[in-house]
Design an enzyme around this catalytic site. Sequence first.
Site, short mmCIF file in Angstrom:
data_model
loop_
_atom_site.label_atom_id
_atom_site.label_comp_id
_atom_site.label_asym_id
_atom_site.label_seq_id
_atom_site.Cartn_x
_atom_site.Cartn_y
_atom_site.Cartn_z
N ASP A 44 9.72 -9.74 -3.64
CA ASP A 44 10.48 -9.31 -4.81
C ASP A 44 10.05 -10.12 -6.04
O ASP A 44 9.88 -9.57 -7.13
CB ASP A 44 11.98 -9.50 -4.55
CG ASP A 44 12.39 -8.87 -3.22
OD1 ASP A 44 12.18 -7.66 -3.05
OD2 ASP A 44 12.88 -9.60 -2.34
N HIS A 50 17.86 -10.00 -0.23
CA HIS A 50 16.67 -9.13 -0.27
C HIS A 50 17.14 -7.71 0.07
O HIS A 50 17.07 -7.26 1.21
CB HIS A 50 15.62 -9.59 0.75
CG HIS A 50 14.55 -8.55 0.94
ND1 HIS A 50 13.63 -8.24 -0.03
CD2 HIS A 50 14.29 -7.71 1.97
CE1 HIS A 50 12.84 -7.27 0.40
NE2 HIS A 50 13.23 -6.93 1.61
P1 NAX Z 1 6.64 -2.44 12.31
O1 NAX Z 1 7.65 -1.51 12.88
O2 NAX Z 1 5.27 -1.94 11.99
O3 NAX Z 1 6.47 -3.69 13.27
C1 NAX Z 1 7.55 -4.37 13.81
C2 NAX Z 1 7.08 -4.95 15.14
O4 NAX Z 1 8.12 -5.78 15.63
C3 NAX Z 1 6.80 -3.90 16.20
O5 NAX Z 1 5.49 -4.09 16.69
C4 NAX Z 1 7.85 -4.18 17.26
O6 NAX Z 1 7.38 -3.96 18.57
C5 NAX Z 1 8.12 -5.65 17.02
N1 NAX Z 1 9.39 -6.13 17.58
C6 NAX Z 1 10.57 -5.47 17.68
N2 NAX Z 1 11.47 -6.23 18.31
C7 NAX Z 1 10.87 -7.39 18.61
C8 NAX Z 1 11.30 -8.58 19.29
N3 NAX Z 1 12.53 -8.67 19.78
N4 NAX Z 1 10.41 -9.57 19.43
C9 NAX Z 1 9.17 -9.46 18.95
N5 NAX Z 1 8.70 -8.36 18.33
C10 NAX Z 1 9.54 -7.34 18.16
O7 NAX Z 1 7.34 -3.05 11.01
P2 NAX Z 1 6.66 -3.81 9.78
O8 NAX Z 1 6.27 -2.83 8.77
O9 NAX Z 1 5.65 -4.76 10.29
O10 NAX Z 1 7.93 -4.58 9.19
C11 NAX Z 1 8.55 -5.63 9.88
C12 NAX Z 1 9.86 -6.01 9.22
O11 NAX Z 1 9.65 -6.51 7.90
C13 NAX Z 1 10.85 -4.86 9.06
O12 NAX Z 1 12.14 -5.31 9.45
C14 NAX Z 1 10.83 -4.59 7.58
O13 NAX Z 1 12.05 -4.03 7.14
C15 NAX Z 1 10.64 -5.98 7.04
N6 NAX Z 1 10.18 -6.10 5.66
C16 NAX Z 1 10.66 -7.13 4.91
C17 NAX Z 1 10.27 -7.37 3.62
C18 NAX Z 1 10.81 -8.52 2.83
O14 NAX Z 1 10.46 -8.63 1.66
N7 NAX Z 1 11.65 -9.43 3.37
C19 NAX Z 1 9.31 -6.46 2.95
C20 NAX Z 1 8.48 -5.66 3.90
C21 NAX Z 1 9.22 -5.16 5.11
O15 NAX Z 1 9.93 -3.98 4.75
#
Ligand code: NAX
Length: 328
Positions: free
Chosen positions: A159, A187
């Site tokens: 952000d 956030h």
């Molecule tokens: P993806 O869905 O591509 O990847 C998430 C991965 O996490 C998957 O491979 C899944 O298998 C794995 N996962 C799920 N549960 C798990 C667990 N218990 N232990 C280990 N791995 C696990 O999502 P992606 O685009 O990489 O985003 C990840 C996260 O970042 C999301 O929650 C998203 O909302 C968040 N974000 C946060 C941002 C921020 O500024 N704070 C911005 C970007 C993003 O939106």
Amino acid sequence: PGAPVNVTVTGAAGQIGYALLFRIASGQLLGQDVPVRLRLLEITPALSAAAGTAMELDDCAFPLLAGVDITDDPNVAFDGTNVALLVGARPRTKGMERGDLLEANGGIFKPQGRAINDHAADDIKVLVVGNPANTNALIAQAAAPDVPAERFTAMTRLDHNRALTQLAKKTGSSVSEIRRLTIWGNHSATQYPDVFHAEIAGRNAAEVIDDEKWLADEFIPTVAKRGAAIIEARGASSAASAANAAVDHVHTWVNGTAEGDWTSMAIPSDGSYGVPEGLISSFPVTTAGGSYSIVQGLEINEFSRTRIDASVKELAEERDAVRGLGLI
Ligand code: NAX
């Protein structure tokens, strides 16, 4: 070079993970003289994809990469870890209530917090990226009573970076000329990007812009809704920019902010600026020697106060909800 620093990345097979791991392994997270050992935590069905990414890491022959471990066991993933990037989370799906979302994430961040508590290195630093990031960080922190609370942080650097560029574009300046920008609060769509203390080439940013309507109607919503705009345009959520911000966050925490500047990090509140103690809220912070402190003494005008309070109120509601669910 000394012993490798252990860096754990959860959700390693996801899209942010794919953009993040190569940057860590190349030395951009901790520095060009710091060897790293990567620990990838994934859920069982995604272990194979994580192994594929590890093959690609091998194929880069990064001189600083001391090894890659892959596991679906948090106790293994956080064993001796120095830096933990908690990226994997349960996304909100259509029609999902907030309580269900928080509960699903509690099922992820509570055991991870406990594993960090029991197994991580004494100097552990945690960055939560997975949403709802601030409250997921609170859940992990509550499950790790032996780790100093301030080691649990959440990411608002994306952000912050988004706000820098919007401001630079509006004023025809370059991001490198802008200092002292702040993201306050959660956030989420209630976050508040504050330019009233920011400087553009040494001049007060609010005075340079001199347009409160633009701030209220263009700047703030553009920054707060940027994630949705990326999804709309790209058909997928921010990944490379999110990974970049995670690298920035940890790099700044470890290596310090520049003299006269600060950054934005969501950290446990000490009560500064009227944010209730314990909430993990974004503040202006300086960092030095691996620690951070909240910038004190900033005057908060009426425009800012209303918006900070609204975002903090949302954080308090999320905290009350996870408390009600027995997650903290
Ligand atoms: P993806 O869905 O591509 O990847 C998430 C991965 O996490 C998957 O491979 C899944 O298998 C794995 N996962 C799920 N549960 C798990 C667990 N218990 N232990 C280990 N791995 C696990 O999502 P992606 O685009 O990489 O985003 C990840 C996260 O970042 C999301 O929650 C998203 O909302 C968040 N974000 C946060 C941002 C921020 O500024 N704070 C911005 C970007 C993003 O939106």
